[in-house]
Design an enzyme around this catalytic site. Structure first.
Site, PDB file in Angstrom:
ATOM      1  N   ASN A   1       4.753   6.660 -13.467  1.00 28.03           N
ATOM      2  CA  ASN A   1       5.457   7.921 -13.634  1.00 28.03           C
ATOM      3  C   ASN A   1       6.889   7.642 -14.092  1.00 28.03           C
ATOM      4  O   ASN A   1       7.553   6.738 -13.572  1.00 28.03           O
ATOM      5  CB  ASN A   1       5.464   8.700 -12.310  1.00 28.03           C
ATOM      6  CG  ASN A   1       4.079   9.180 -11.926  1.00 28.03           C
ATOM      7  OD1 ASN A   1       3.272   9.500 -12.795  1.00 28.03           O
ATOM      8  ND2 ASN A   1       3.791   9.213 -10.640  1.00 28.03           N
TER       9      ASN A   1
ATOM     10  N   VAL B   1      10.769   7.984  -6.921  1.00 28.72           N
ATOM     11  CA  VAL B   1      11.553   6.799  -6.543  1.00 28.72           C
ATOM     12  C   VAL B   1      12.033   6.129  -7.823  1.00 28.72           C
ATOM     13  O   VAL B   1      11.223   5.713  -8.655  1.00 28.72           O
ATOM     14  CB  VAL B   1      10.709   5.812  -5.706  1.00 28.72           C
ATOM     15  CG1 VAL B   1      11.561   4.606  -5.306  1.00 28.72           C
ATOM     16  CG2 VAL B   1      10.134   6.497  -4.465  1.00 28.72           C
TER      17      VAL B   1
ATOM     18  N   ARG C   1       0.832  -1.203   0.000  1.00 25.03           N
ATOM     19  CA  ARG C   1       0.000   0.000   0.000  1.00 25.03           C
ATOM     20  C   ARG C   1       0.871   1.258   0.000  1.00 25.03           C
ATOM     21  O   ARG C   1       1.880   1.319   0.701  1.00 25.03           O
ATOM     22  CB  ARG C   1      -0.950   0.004   1.206  1.00 25.03           C
ATOM     23  CG  ARG C   1      -1.922  -1.147   1.152  1.00 25.03           C
ATOM     24  CD  ARG C   1      -3.150  -0.983   2.006  1.00 25.03           C
ATOM     25  NE  ARG C   1      -3.908  -2.238   1.983  1.00 25.03           N
ATOM     26  CZ  ARG C   1      -4.766  -2.597   1.023  1.00 25.03           C
ATOM     27  NH1 ARG C   1      -5.016  -1.782   0.023  1.00 25.03           N
ATOM     28  NH2 ARG C   1      -5.391  -3.765   1.060  1.00 25.03           N
ATOM     29  N   ASP C   2       0.441   2.242  -0.800  1.00 18.49           N
ATOM     30  CA  ASP C   2       1.158   3.513  -0.848  1.00 18.49           C
ATOM     31  C   ASP C   2       1.003   4.221   0.497  1.00 18.49           C
ATOM     32  O   ASP C   2      -0.078   4.247   1.084  1.00 18.49           O
ATOM     33  CB  ASP C   2       0.612   4.396  -1.977  1.00 18.49           C
ATOM     34  CG  ASP C   2       1.555   5.532  -2.315  1.00 18.49           C
ATOM     35  OD1 ASP C   2       2.127   5.523  -3.421  1.00 18.49           O
ATOM     36  OD2 ASP C   2       1.731   6.441  -1.475  1.00 18.49           O
ATOM     37  N   ILE C   3       2.087   4.807   0.965  1.00 20.46           N
ATOM     38  CA  ILE C   3       2.096   5.469   2.275  1.00 20.46           C
ATOM     39  C   ILE C   3       1.271   6.762   2.265  1.00 20.46           C
ATOM     40  O   ILE C   3       0.839   7.237   3.321  1.00 20.46           O
ATOM     41  CB  ILE C   3       3.564   5.746   2.709  1.00 20.46           C
ATOM     42  CG1 ILE C   3       3.668   5.871   4.214  1.00 20.46           C
ATOM     43  CG2 ILE C   3       4.145   6.958   1.994  1.00 20.46           C
ATOM     44  CD1 ILE C   3       5.102   5.876   4.716  1.00 20.46           C
TER      45      ILE C   3
ATOM     46  N   HIS D   1       1.428   2.405 -10.116  1.00 16.73           N
ATOM     47  CA  HIS D   1       0.409   2.840  -9.159  1.00 16.73           C
ATOM     48  C   HIS D   1      -0.906   2.194  -9.580  1.00 16.73           C
ATOM     49  O   HIS D   1      -1.358   2.396 -10.709  1.00 16.73           O
ATOM     50  CB  HIS D   1       0.224   4.360  -9.201  1.00 16.73           C
ATOM     51  CG  HIS D   1       1.396   5.158  -8.743  1.00 16.73           C
ATOM     52  ND1 HIS D   1       1.467   5.719  -7.483  1.00 16.73           N
ATOM     53  CD2 HIS D   1       2.548   5.500  -9.357  1.00 16.73           C
ATOM     54  CE1 HIS D   1       2.606   6.382  -7.356  1.00 16.73           C
ATOM     55  NE2 HIS D   1       3.284   6.267  -8.480  1.00 16.73           N
TER      56      HIS D   1
ATOM     57  N   HIS E   1       7.742   1.409 -10.720  1.00 13.86           N
ATOM     58  CA  HIS E   1       6.585   1.043  -9.908  1.00 13.86           C
ATOM     59  C   HIS E   1       5.314   1.424 -10.642  1.00 13.86           C
ATOM     60  O   HIS E   1       5.246   2.456 -11.309  1.00 13.86           O
ATOM     61  CB  HIS E   1       6.620   1.684  -8.521  1.00 13.86           C
ATOM     62  CG  HIS E   1       6.898   3.153  -8.524  1.00 13.86           C
ATOM     63  ND1 HIS E   1       8.160   3.672  -8.723  1.00 13.86           N
ATOM     64  CD2 HIS E   1       6.078   4.225  -8.366  1.00 13.86           C
ATOM     65  CE1 HIS E   1       8.107   4.991  -8.685  1.00 13.86           C
ATOM     66  NE2 HIS E   1       6.842   5.358  -8.470  1.00 13.86           N
TER      67      HIS E   1
HETATM   68  P1  AMP Z   1       6.300   8.316  -7.809  1.00 19.04           P
HETATM   69  O1  AMP Z   1       6.006   9.724  -7.434  1.00 19.04           O
HETATM   70  O2  AMP Z   1       5.584   7.825  -9.015  1.00 19.04           O
HETATM   71  O3  AMP Z   1       7.794   8.025  -7.850  1.00 19.04           O
HETATM   72  O4  AMP Z   1       5.687   7.442  -6.625  1.00 19.04           O
HETATM   73  C1  AMP Z   1       6.347   7.145  -5.447  1.00 19.04           C
HETATM   74  C2  AMP Z   1       5.294   6.723  -4.474  1.00 19.04           C
HETATM   75  O5  AMP Z   1       5.914   6.058  -3.381  1.00 19.04           O
HETATM   76  C3  AMP Z   1       4.492   7.881  -3.878  1.00 19.04           C
HETATM   77  O6  AMP Z   1       3.106   7.703  -4.191  1.00 19.04           O
HETATM   78  C4  AMP Z   1       4.763   7.780  -2.373  1.00 19.04           C
HETATM   79  O7  AMP Z   1       3.640   8.115  -1.589  1.00 19.04           O
HETATM   80  C5  AMP Z   1       5.159   6.314  -2.245  1.00 19.04           C
HETATM   81  N1  AMP Z   1       5.996   6.019  -1.085  1.00 19.04           N
HETATM   82  C6  AMP Z   1       7.094   6.693  -0.678  1.00 19.04           C
HETATM   83  N2  AMP Z   1       7.630   6.094   0.405  1.00 19.04           N
HETATM   84  C7  AMP Z   1       6.854   5.000   0.671  1.00 19.04           C
HETATM   85  C8  AMP Z   1       6.877   3.986   1.671  1.00 19.04           C
HETATM   86  N3  AMP Z   1       7.827   3.948   2.618  1.00 19.04           N
HETATM   87  N4  AMP Z   1       5.909   3.042   1.648  1.00 19.04           N
HETATM   88  C9  AMP Z   1       4.935   3.085   0.712  1.00 19.04           C
HETATM   89  N5  AMP Z   1       4.864   4.021  -0.261  1.00 19.04           N
HETATM   90  C10 AMP Z   1       5.807   4.967  -0.283  1.00 19.04           C
END
Ligand code: AMP
Length: 112
Positions: A86, A95, A29-31, A101, A99
């Site tokens: 993204n 990141v 799950r996204d944080i 979404h 990944h």
């Molecule tokens: P992006 O902006 O496409 O690189 O997405 C990165 C996603 O990672 C964002 O939606 C963040 O909310 C999510 N995220 C960052 N740190 C964590 C974490 N520790 N656990 C879960 N999701 C995370």
């Protein structure tokens, strides 16, 4: 990769709410959820973005299988959902580990 957030989550070094895993992918799950259901699907291997994904035969098939499994498990297969990837600065990729979404649980509307 040592300093990659998602590699560390996959390795269990950083806590996360894992909802699915298989040989190719881990989903958690996204944080900071942007929808009632917001799950990230990441490949186990460190691939920076979708531009590099084609160098790994089977990877996108594996991720597609994971998307279907997670969508069904979350009850989204009938209501619908969105998958977005993204890539780079203009898309807001924060990141550098590929990944997907997976967003759902409400009508999502159009995206800019
Ligand atoms: P992006 O902006 O496409 O690189 O997405 C990165 C996603 O990672 C964002 O939606 C963040 O909310 C999510 N995220 C960052 N740190 C964590 C974490 N520790 N656990 C879960 N999701 C995370």
């Amino acid at each position: 990769m040592q300093n990659c957030l998602f590699c560390r989550i996959i390795a269990g070094e950083i806590p996360s709410t894992v909802v699915y895993e298989d040989d190719w992918a881990v989903a958690f799950r996204d944080i900071a959820p942007a929808a009632p259901i917001h799950i990230l699907l990441v490949p186990r291997i460190h691939v920076r973005n979708i531009l590099e994904a084609g160098s790994h035969p089977g990877l996108m098939d594996g991720l597609a299988k994971a998307v279907a499994a997670v969508a069904r498990a979350e009850g989204l297969d009938m209501s619908g959902f969105r998958v977005s990837i993204n890539t780079g600065a203009d898309a807001g990729q924060t990141v550098e580990h590929l990944h997907l979404h997976l967003l759902g649980g409400r009508a999502l509307g159009l995206m800019g």
